[in-house]
Design a protein around this motif. Structure first.
Motif, PDB file in Angstrom:
ATOM      1  N   HIS A   1     -28.126  15.152 -30.160  1.00  0.00           N
ATOM      2  CA  HIS A   1     -29.547  15.290 -29.912  1.00  0.00           C
ATOM      3  C   HIS A   1     -30.235  15.965 -31.098  1.00  0.00           C
ATOM      4  O   HIS A   1     -29.575  16.498 -31.997  1.00  0.00           O
ATOM      5  N   GLU A   2     -31.532  15.947 -31.063  1.00  0.00           N
ATOM      6  CA  GLU A   2     -32.333  16.572 -32.112  1.00  0.00           C
ATOM      7  C   GLU A   2     -31.954  18.046 -32.271  1.00  0.00           C
ATOM      8  O   GLU A   2     -31.861  18.792 -31.298  1.00  0.00           O
ATOM      9  N   GLY A   3     -31.739  18.471 -33.499  1.00  0.00           N
ATOM     10  CA  GLY A   3     -31.473  19.876 -33.779  1.00  0.00           C
ATOM     11  C   GLY A   3     -30.052  20.321 -33.503  1.00  0.00           C
ATOM     12  O   GLY A   3     -29.754  21.506 -33.651  1.00  0.00           O
ATOM     13  N   GLU A   4     -29.156  19.409 -33.149  1.00  0.00           N
ATOM     14  CA  GLU A   4     -27.772  19.793 -32.886  1.00  0.00           C
ATOM     15  C   GLU A   4     -26.912  19.640 -34.145  1.00  0.00           C
ATOM     16  O   GLU A   4     -27.173  18.798 -35.004  1.00  0.00           O
ATOM     17  N   VAL A   5     -25.891  20.483 -34.207  1.00  0.00           N
ATOM     18  CA  VAL A   5     -24.850  20.358 -35.233  1.00  0.00           C
ATOM     19  C   VAL A   5     -23.578  19.957 -34.494  1.00  0.00           C
ATOM     20  O   VAL A   5     -23.027  20.735 -33.719  1.00  0.00           O
ATOM     21  N   ILE A   6     -23.146  18.726 -34.712  1.00  0.00           N
ATOM     22  CA  ILE A   6     -22.009  18.160 -33.988  1.00  0.00           C
ATOM     23  C   ILE A   6     -20.814  18.085 -34.921  1.00  0.00           C
ATOM     24  O   ILE A   6     -20.888  17.498 -36.013  1.00  0.00           O
ATOM     25  N   GLY A   7     -19.694  18.670 -34.505  1.00  0.00           N
ATOM     26  CA  GLY A   7     -18.485  18.668 -35.317  1.00  0.00           C
ATOM     27  C   GLY A   7     -17.546  17.549 -34.927  1.00  0.00           C
ATOM     28  O   GLY A   7     -17.415  17.209 -33.749  1.00  0.00           O
ATOM     29  N   LEU A   8     -16.892  16.962 -35.915  1.00  0.00           N
ATOM     30  CA  LEU A   8     -15.860  15.953 -35.703  1.00  0.00           C
ATOM     31  C   LEU A   8     -14.555  16.539 -36.222  1.00  0.00           C
ATOM     32  O   LEU A   8     -14.458  16.897 -37.403  1.00  0.00           O
ATOM     33  N   ALA A   9     -13.562  16.658 -35.342  1.00  0.00           N
ATOM     34  CA  ALA A   9     -12.321  17.354 -35.685  1.00  0.00           C
ATOM     35  C   ALA A   9     -11.126  16.452 -35.410  1.00  0.00           C
ATOM     36  O   ALA A   9     -11.258  15.307 -34.980  1.00  0.00           O
TER      37      ALA A   9
ATOM     38  N   GLU B   1     -11.825  22.249 -41.569  1.00  0.00           N
ATOM     39  CA  GLU B   1     -11.751  23.709 -41.508  1.00  0.00           C
ATOM     40  C   GLU B   1     -12.240  24.218 -40.149  1.00  0.00           C
ATOM     41  O   GLU B   1     -13.371  23.941 -39.742  1.00  0.00           O
ATOM     42  N   THR B   2     -11.409  24.990 -39.485  1.00  0.00           N
ATOM     43  CA  THR B   2     -11.758  25.521 -38.169  1.00  0.00           C
ATOM     44  C   THR B   2     -12.973  26.437 -38.240  1.00  0.00           C
ATOM     45  O   THR B   2     -13.823  26.436 -37.339  1.00  0.00           O
ATOM     46  N   ASP B   3     -13.092  27.224 -39.301  1.00  0.00           N
ATOM     47  CA  ASP B   3     -14.241  28.125 -39.435  1.00  0.00           C
ATOM     48  C   ASP B   3     -15.554  27.344 -39.458  1.00  0.00           C
ATOM     49  O   ASP B   3     -16.579  27.827 -38.956  1.00  0.00           O
ATOM     50  N   GLU B   4     -15.539  26.141 -40.031  1.00  0.00           N
ATOM     51  CA  GLU B   4     -16.747  25.333 -40.061  1.00  0.00           C
ATOM     52  C   GLU B   4     -17.040  24.724 -38.694  1.00  0.00           C
ATOM     53  O   GLU B   4     -18.197  24.588 -38.294  1.00  0.00           O
ATOM     54  N   LEU B   5     -16.009  24.381 -37.965  1.00  0.00           N
ATOM     55  CA  LEU B   5     -16.210  23.849 -36.618  1.00  0.00           C
ATOM     56  C   LEU B   5     -16.898  24.877 -35.721  1.00  0.00           C
ATOM     57  O   LEU B   5     -17.664  24.519 -34.817  1.00  0.00           O
TER      58      LEU B   5
ATOM     59  N   VAL C   1     -18.020  19.997 -30.475  1.00  0.00           N
ATOM     60  CA  VAL C   1     -16.994  19.443 -31.350  1.00  0.00           C
ATOM     61  C   VAL C   1     -16.269  18.323 -30.619  1.00  0.00           C
ATOM     62  O   VAL C   1     -15.751  18.528 -29.510  1.00  0.00           O
ATOM     63  N   TYR C   2     -16.257  17.146 -31.215  1.00  0.00           N
ATOM     64  CA  TYR C   2     -15.495  16.014 -30.693  1.00  0.00           C
ATOM     65  C   TYR C   2     -14.184  15.928 -31.466  1.00  0.00           C
ATOM     66  O   TYR C   2     -14.180  15.881 -32.697  1.00  0.00           O
ATOM     67  N   VAL C   3     -13.069  15.900 -30.742  1.00  0.00           N
ATOM     68  CA  VAL C   3     -11.747  15.833 -31.363  1.00  0.00           C
ATOM     69  C   VAL C   3     -11.252  14.388 -31.309  1.00  0.00           C
ATOM     70  O   VAL C   3     -11.295  13.749 -30.255  1.00  0.00           O
ATOM     71  N   PHE C   4     -10.782  13.886 -32.448  1.00  0.00           N
ATOM     72  CA  PHE C   4     -10.341  12.494 -32.571  1.00  0.00           C
ATOM     73  C   PHE C   4      -8.818  12.410 -32.642  1.00  0.00           C
ATOM     74  O   PHE C   4      -8.152  13.270 -33.202  1.00  0.00           O
ATOM     75  N   ARG C   5      -8.309  11.327 -32.065  1.00  0.00           N
ATOM     76  CA  ARG C   5      -6.882  11.019 -32.172  1.00  0.00           C
ATOM     77  C   ARG C   5      -6.717   9.507 -32.129  1.00  0.00           C
ATOM     78  O   ARG C   5      -7.153   8.853 -31.179  1.00  0.00           O
TER      79      ARG C   5
ATOM     80  N   ASP D   1     -14.244  16.886 -25.957  1.00  0.00           N
ATOM     81  CA  ASP D   1     -15.582  17.351 -26.334  1.00  0.00           C
ATOM     82  C   ASP D   1     -15.632  18.829 -25.989  1.00  0.00           C
ATOM     83  O   ASP D   1     -15.645  19.200 -24.811  1.00  0.00           O
ATOM     84  N   LEU D   2     -15.626  19.683 -27.011  1.00  0.00           N
ATOM     85  CA  LEU D   2     -15.554  21.120 -26.806  1.00  0.00           C
ATOM     86  C   LEU D   2     -16.880  21.766 -27.170  1.00  0.00           C
ATOM     87  O   LEU D   2     -17.455  21.481 -28.218  1.00  0.00           O
ATOM     88  N   THR D   3     -17.371  22.643 -26.303  1.00  0.00           N
ATOM     89  CA  THR D   3     -18.559  23.420 -26.643  1.00  0.00           C
ATOM     90  C   THR D   3     -18.160  24.546 -27.594  1.00  0.00           C
ATOM     91  O   THR D   3     -16.975  24.811 -27.811  1.00  0.00           O
ATOM     92  N   ARG D   4     -19.157  25.218 -28.145  1.00  0.00           N
ATOM     93  CA  ARG D   4     -18.869  26.340 -29.049  1.00  0.00           C
ATOM     94  C   ARG D   4     -18.014  27.396 -28.353  1.00  0.00           C
ATOM     95  O   ARG D   4     -17.087  27.963 -28.948  1.00  0.00           O
ATOM     96  N   ASP D   5     -18.281  27.660 -27.091  1.00  0.00           N
ATOM     97  CA  ASP D   5     -17.533  28.692 -26.361  1.00  0.00           C
ATOM     98  C   ASP D   5     -16.098  28.260 -26.081  1.00  0.00           C
ATOM     99  O   ASP D   5     -15.205  29.106 -25.940  1.00  0.00           O
ATOM    100  N   GLU D   6     -15.872  26.949 -25.962  1.00  0.00           N
ATOM    101  CA  GLU D   6     -14.533  26.447 -25.645  1.00  0.00           C
ATOM    102  C   GLU D   6     -13.665  26.269 -26.895  1.00  0.00           C
ATOM    103  O   GLU D   6     -12.450  26.110 -26.784  1.00  0.00           O
ATOM    104  N   LEU D   7     -14.280  26.309 -28.064  1.00  0.00           N
ATOM    105  CA  LEU D   7     -13.582  25.947 -29.289  1.00  0.00           C
ATOM    106  C   LEU D   7     -12.600  27.026 -29.726  1.00  0.00           C
ATOM    107  O   LEU D   7     -12.961  28.185 -29.931  1.00  0.00           O
ATOM    108  N   THR D   8     -11.347  26.646 -29.865  1.00  0.00           N
ATOM    109  CA  THR D   8     -10.323  27.470 -30.515  1.00  0.00           C
ATOM    110  C   THR D   8      -9.454  26.543 -31.355  1.00  0.00           C
ATOM    111  O   THR D   8      -9.398  25.326 -31.107  1.00  0.00           O
ATOM    112  N   GLU D   9      -8.786  27.104 -32.337  1.00  0.00           N
ATOM    113  CA  GLU D   9      -7.902  26.287 -33.170  1.00  0.00           C
ATOM    114  C   GLU D   9      -6.796  25.673 -32.332  1.00  0.00           C
ATOM    115  O   GLU D   9      -6.396  24.520 -32.539  1.00  0.00           O
ATOM    116  N   GLU D  10      -6.320  26.421 -31.332  1.00  0.00           N
ATOM    117  CA  GLU D  10      -5.250  25.923 -30.470  1.00  0.00           C
ATOM    118  C   GLU D  10      -5.715  24.716 -29.662  1.00  0.00           C
ATOM    119  O   GLU D  10      -4.974  23.731 -29.511  1.00  0.00           O
ATOM    120  N   ARG D  11      -6.976  24.765 -29.151  1.00  0.00           N
ATOM    121  CA  ARG D  11      -7.498  23.640 -28.375  1.00  0.00           C
ATOM    122  C   ARG D  11      -7.629  22.396 -29.248  1.00  0.00           C
ATOM    123  O   ARG D  11      -7.341  21.269 -28.813  1.00  0.00           O
TER     124      ARG D  11
END
Length: 488
Positions: free
Chosen positions: A284-292, A447-451, A457-461, A468-478
């Motif tokens: 959406h407008e104004g969002e920063v979406i990460g691809l991991a 880079e996890t710090d950038e995520l 954050v959308y994780v690809f495989r 689809d992880l929110t900022r609060d849900e994001l960890t390197e382990e996840r």
């Protein structure tokens, strides 16, 4: 811990100028046998120039090059290779129109005879297996068909292979910049094993944690000179940043409140080729979406599909605003090598640079100078050729090109590769400001710090979005756990 040992290579009082620009101002550097030397500094500090001199691909204006105690009077790439100096530079040196095996043969002319392809293929694949288990690269693969991360893996493996010439010193210039965390860990682990076996390494990285954790000694460069050198344990991140002439990163400010998802206008809706778990990416407008996720699992493909969908209708892509792309492979997809810095920055802003039917040189210069100062592109004159810049500064120019345009959606394909710490902090702040003003960012990063700077954050495989992880849900382990989830 490395004990006192013979010096493998030594540079004394090395100076190098490019016209009026002083790249090196009397640098001393030594590397001992079985030592991993970390070399850090901001973009333009002189690191890559110094390594080109050590590799014999650049001739110093003044100074001495000493190999195992013998001064070299006419030092060249062939002498460096014969002695055992190998290089993995930011700008990869593979021949893109040749196969992986053929690139190994180019590097090792001793591989002759009727079955040289089989010998060369076995040599490079065996080394890939040793460094990057599960790499998925075949000796018959054309280099141009490989993702940049896999090209980096081939380049690294080729540097560590040996036939009739030894491997004494391997220069690794930002070797993990295009690798995901898992593959980077494989490389760093192998590097330490090689050092334990007596090979020396020079490791250059803007990821200071990698340097602190994997190097025995660290040298800091600033403005073409060495300003600090000590055992790695004498430094921490703050001391390194201070020595480089910057300030340590401020503690993360509390994230500003934003509209709940769906309340701001939709900018992008995209479905990946494969479906699993999360059916589509939404921004959406104004969002920063990460691809991991692991490198080469569909992140870049989706960014390119979105860029294509902005130009012509596609059933799997919905784009409701103009798009700019910051390419990850700047040499193949980013810079125009025959153009100036100002032309490279202004190429996506031609509409506002026009004066009548022509491009106004004064407007083009003003735009380029504005962005040069804003994100500190290190050049005395934006009329210089883009190749006069260091790799990191070339990447800044690509970033400036996108932000200078009128695009409301910015697609970023791992754009911080080879960019120094201080500039990263400035760019992060700039992304936040632009997002607050309504710009939307889709940001593929390894880079996890950038995520952690992303809203979602959308994780690809394997070409599918698996989380689809929110900022609060994001960890390197996840992220790592999701990255290894197999699509059905």
């Amino acid at each position: 811990m490395v004990v006192a040992s013979p010096v493998v290579v030594e540079l004394e009082g090395v100076e190098k100028h490019f016209g009026a620009v002083r790249a090196l101002g009397g640098v001393d550097l030594r590397v001992e046998k079985g030592e991993c030397l970390g070399l850090v500094g901001h973009n333009g500090a002189g690191k890559s120039t110094l390594m080109h001199i050590l590799a014999g691909t650049s001739v110093p204006d003044r100074g001495r090059v000493v190999l195992s105690g013998d001064e070299q009077t006419r030092y060249s790439p062939s002498q460096a290779k014969k002695f055992g100096v190998r290089c993995v530079f930011q700008e990869l040196s593979l021949c893109s129109n040749l196969t992986v095996a053929e690139n190994a043969r180019v590097f090792h002319p001793a591989l002759r005879g009727f079955n040289w392809r089989r010998k060369a293929g076995a040599l490079i694949v065996d080394k890939l297996d040793e460094i990057f288990p599960g790499h998925g690269i075949d000796a018959s693969d054309l280099v141009q068909d490989l993702a940049i991360g896999r090209r980096q893996m081939v380049e690294v493996a080729r540097a560590f292979t040996a036939t009739d010439e030894p491997v004494r010193l391997v220069i690794l210039d930002e070797p993990t910049s295009s690798l995901d965390a898992h593959t980077a860990g494989q490389l760093l682990s192998y590097m330490r094993r090689a050092v334990e076996e007596g090979i020396s390494c020079i490791f250059i990285s803007h990821l200071l944690g990698e340097v602190l954790q994997n190097c025995d000694r660290i040298v800091v460069m600033r403005d073409g000179k060495t300003v600090a050198a000590d055992r790695a344990e004498a430094f921490d991140r703050a001391k390194l940043v201070t020595a480089m002439g910057g300030q340590e990163q401020r503690s993360e400010a509390r994230a500003e409140e934003r509209l709940a998802r769906g309340q701001s206008p939709l900018r992008v809706r995209a479905r990946p080729k494969r479906q699993m778990g999360v059916a589509e990416l939404v921004a959406h407008e104004g969002e920063v979406i990460g691809l991991a996720g692991l490198a080469g699992h569909g992140q870049t493909d989706l960014l390119l599909a979105i860029s294509s969908g902005a130009m012509r209708a596609r059933p799997d892509i919905e784009v409701t605003a103009s798009v700019a792309l910051v390419a990850g492979d700047r040499q193949a997809d980013g810079i125009f090598p025959h153009w100036s810095i100002s032309e490279n920055i202004g190429v996506c802003s031609l509409g506002k640079l026009r004066h009548g039917l022509l491009i106004s040189p004064s407007r083009e210069m003003a735009l380029a100078n504005f962005w040069r100062d804003k994100i500190r592109i290190r050049t005395p004159d934006v009329r210089n050729n883009i190749l006069s810049l260091s790799g990191g500064n070339q990447q800044k120019a690509l970033f400036a090109r996108a932000l200078a345009s009128n695009a409301r959606i910015v697609l970023m394909d791992d754009p911080m590769r080879g960019v120094d710490v201080a500039t990263k902090l400035e760019v992060y702040e700039l992304i936040g400001e632009e997002a607050k003003a309504g710009r939307t960012f889709l940001w593929y990063t390894t880079e996890t710090d950038e995520l952690r700077k992303c809203d979602h954050v959308y994780v690809f495989r394997n070409g599918a979005i698996v989380a689809d992880l929110t900022r609060d849900e994001l960890t390197e382990e996840r992220v790592i756990q999701s990255s290894f989830t197999e699509p059905s």
